[in-house]
Structure formats: structure tokens, C-alpha cells
Design a protein around this motif. Structure first.
Motif, short mmCIF file in Angstrom:
data_model
loop_
_atom_site.label_atom_id
_atom_site.label_comp_id
_atom_site.label_asym_id
_atom_site.label_seq_id
_atom_site.Cartn_x
_atom_site.Cartn_y
_atom_site.Cartn_z
N MET A 1 1.07 -1.15 0.05
CA MET A 1 -0.08 -0.04 -0.23
C MET A 1 1.05 1.12 -0.07
SD MET A 1 -3.31 -1.10 2.37
CE MET A 1 -2.18 -1.12 3.86
N SER A 2 1.13 1.85 -1.29
CA SER A 2 2.00 2.94 -1.45
C SER A 2 1.55 4.29 -0.99
CB SER A 2 2.57 2.72 -2.77
OG SER A 2 2.98 1.65 -3.00
N ARG A 3 2.42 4.98 -0.68
CA ARG A 3 2.01 6.32 -0.18
C ARG A 3 2.42 7.36 -1.56
NH1 ARG A 3 5.91 8.60 4.26
NH2 ARG A 3 4.44 10.42 4.28
N ASP A 43 7.34 2.52 -0.63
CA ASP A 43 6.49 3.41 -0.54
C ASP A 43 5.95 3.95 -2.00
OD1 ASP A 43 6.35 3.31 2.34
OD2 ASP A 43 7.43 5.06 2.52
N THR A 159 -4.77 3.52 -2.39
CA THR A 159 -5.19 2.95 -1.06
C THR A 159 -5.28 4.04 -0.11
OG1 THR A 159 -3.00 2.51 -0.11
CG2 THR A 159 -3.75 0.94 -1.65
N HIS A 160 -5.98 3.90 1.03
CA HIS A 160 -5.91 4.88 2.02
C HIS A 160 -4.57 5.48 2.29
CE1 HIS A 160 -4.75 1.47 4.43
NE2 HIS A 160 -4.40 2.06 5.48
N ARG A 161 -3.55 4.67 2.07
CA ARG A 161 -2.10 5.44 2.50
C ARG A 161 -1.75 6.39 1.32
NH1 ARG A 161 2.38 2.54 3.05
NH2 ARG A 161 3.06 4.16 4.40
N THR A 162 -2.22 6.33 0.08
CA THR A 162 -1.69 7.11 -0.93
C THR A 162 -1.92 8.67 -0.80
OG1 THR A 162 -2.47 5.08 -2.49
CG2 THR A 162 -1.93 7.45 -3.43
N GLU A 163 -0.80 9.36 -0.67
CA GLU A 163 -0.82 10.56 -0.51
C GLU A 163 -0.57 11.47 -1.85
OE1 GLU A 163 1.37 11.70 3.22
OE2 GLU A 163 1.50 9.45 3.24
N LEU A 280 4.67 14.68 1.51
CA LEU A 280 4.83 13.67 2.59
C LEU A 280 4.88 14.04 3.99
CD1 LEU A 280 6.72 11.18 0.35
CD2 LEU A 280 4.26 11.10 0.61
N MET A 284 -1.91 13.21 7.10
CA MET A 284 -2.88 12.55 6.24
C MET A 284 -4.03 13.51 6.34
SD MET A 284 -1.75 9.97 4.31
CE MET A 284 -3.17 9.07 4.13
#
Length: 287
Positions: A1-3, A43, A159-163, A280, A284
Motif C-alpha cells: 500500500m504505497s504513499r 512506498d 489505497t488509504h495510504r496514498t498521498e 509527504l 494525512m
């Protein structure tokens, strides 16, 4: 799950997500390092769709045997002519179209291809590859099922982690349309490299959603948008996106050398690294 999720452009049909990531990541890591930050490879993910343009089995080797007679009138021809005019303006060794040659004759496309063969920008691209590149852009805009499948490849990586989404060339169109179509996505930073989004007549007027009164809709999930362009990038014919997409876009000019549209010098630029690292560092969902 990548940022960070990357989105490539045209002419990647014979590669794959890991091949491209191995090519892109070191350049991006260098840019981030210049910004005094770090970005672990785990990430980062590549939203890959090049295989959707890969031809099915055919006789012969390499790309299908295309020549000037295969160029379709409309977007394919208009793209080649726009690239020709832009390359001639940027490079003295590229012969430009004179006023008389602007009439659409059967020989005009061949003249454009011959002229582009002198361009450092298009160095290494043969006639068939130039035609194939223009055809991929035309197919994206003219084949709804293909367009939807390409956008789905990006959505599948989020995903929910993607920024952060970092998109290059046609990938900026993919990212913009996918984000506009899904306002429910969490807050994101969008970074566009060598984007043709604001090119009127060729790209802007074909976007979904369509612009209204010359202004494009803002993609709801995007809270920060940095657009980087090289003055000599003949794909990013309109260097600034803010006049069309709104003042919230931060337009930045960079210098990439002879390969002005190549993604790697875009990624190694300090300005790109700063945009990634700044996104980053924010919490979030932060503004």
C-alpha cells in the motif's frame, strides 16, 4: 500500500510495472534527496497500463509496419503537425513548415515525419514509433472501453495510504480524469510532469469532464497540485495549467536539457523532489 503512485505516458507497451518502477525510482529518489528528504522504494507503486496498447500477435518483428499513409486525419495528424511546429521553434536544425505547406496535402505528414527525424527531442524514434505514439493518444480519446480500463489501472493502485500521484505526459490526463470521476477519494497531492492537459484543440477540449467557457473542472480529491514543464517540451505545449485549471495550481518551469520530455530529468529536478517531500511531510488529510 504505497504513499506515492506513479502514472506513465505513451510508448511503454513493451515494459511492465516493475521494469518502469526500476527506471523511475532512482531518478525520483535523487530529486527527493536534493530536497533533503527520503522516499523508500516500498512506498512507491507504478500504475501501469502500457500492456493495453500492446499489439496482438502479428507477422513481422517489432512495431507494426506503419508509414505516413497510415496516419488518420484528425487527432493523429494534428498531433504530428503540432510536434513538428514546436520542435522547429525550439531547435534550429529542424526545418519548419512554411506558410504554403500548412495546407493539408497527402505529403504534409511525410514532411513532418522527415523534419522530426532531425530533432534531438525525438532522437532515436523512427517513423513507425512516432506514428505509434500519436496513435496511442488518439486511441485513448476515441475508444471509451480502453479509456476506462486505463483509468481503472490507476484507481486499482490507490489505497488509504496514498498521498501523492506523480503523473507524466498522457498519464497526467489519466490521473486528472480518474480523480474528477471519483470525488470520494481521500485528499491527495497531484504532481504533473510534461503535461499536455492545457493544449487546446488537441487535449483540453477532449477531457472528461469537458471544460466550460475555457475553464476546466477542479478534481475534488486534489488539495495541492504542482505542474512542472520544460520550456522545450514539445508535448507540454501549454506550459502553465493555472490559467485553465485554476490559480490553485502551482506552475514551475524546469530545465531538462536535450531530452526535454523525458521523465527522468523531470524526476531528478529539485523542484519535483520538493513537491513530493512537502506533500509527504504533511499529516494525512492535512491542508
Amino acid at each position: 500500500m504505497s504513499r506515492v503512485v506513479l502514472v506513465h505516458g505513451i510508448a511503454q507497451q513493451h515494459k511492465g510495472p516493475q521494469t518502469l518502477l526500476a527506471d523511475w525510482y532512482p531518478a525520483m529518489a535523487d530529486g527527493v534527496t536534493l530536497a533533503r528528504a527520503e522516499l523508500p522504494r516500498q512506498d512507491v507503486a507504478m500504475a501501469f497500463y502500457g500492456d493495453l496498447f500492446r499489439p496482438t500477435g502479428h507477422r513481422g518483428l517489432g512495431e507494426p509496419d506503419l508509414d505516413a499513409s497510415d496516419i488518420e486525419e484528425g487527432l493523429e495528424q494534428d498531433l504530428l503537425l503540432a510536434w513538428w511546429e514546436a520542435a522547429a521553434q525550439a531547435e534550429s536544425q529542424v526545418p519548419g513548415p512554411d506558410a504554403a505547406a500548412r495546407i493539408r496535402t497527402p505529403h504534409l505528414v511525410q514532411r513532418a515525419l522527415d523534419a522530426l527525424s532531425h530533432s534531438a527531442f525525438f532522437a532515436g524514434l523512427g517513423e513507425r514509433l512516432l506514428i505509434s505514439d500519436a496513435r496511442q493518444v488518439r486511441r485513448y480519446f476515441s475508444e471509451p472501453d480502453l479509456r476506462a480500463a486505463i483509468r481503472s489501472r490507476l484507481l486499482d493502485e490507490l489505497t488509504h495510504r496514498t498521498e501523492v500521484i506523480v503523473a507524466h505526459s498522457l498519464g497526467t490526463v489519466v490521473a486528472y480524469e480518474a480523480l474528477c470521476a471519483h470525488p470520494e477519494l481521500p485528499d491527495l497531492t497531484l504532481i504533473t510532469l510534461g503535461s499536455p492537459l492545457a493544449v487546446r484543440g488537441l487535449v483540453l477540449d477532449r477531457l472528461v469532464p469537458a471544460p466550460h467557457d475555457g475553464r476546466a473542472r477542479w478534481p475534488v480529491p486534489v488539495k495541492r497540485w504542482t505542474n512542472l514543464a520544460d520550456r522545450g517540451d514539445v508535448v507540454a505545449l501549454a506550459k502553465q495549467l493555472a490559467p485553465v485549471f485554476g490559480a490553485r495550481v502551482t506552475d514551475v518551469l524546469v530545465h531538462n536539457g536535450a531530452k526535454a520530455h523525458d521523465v527522468r530529468p523531470y524526476l531528478t529536478a529539485r523542484e519535483t523532489g520538493q513537491a513530493i517531500s512537502a506533500a509527504l511531510r504533511r499529516p494525512m488529510g492535512g491542508n
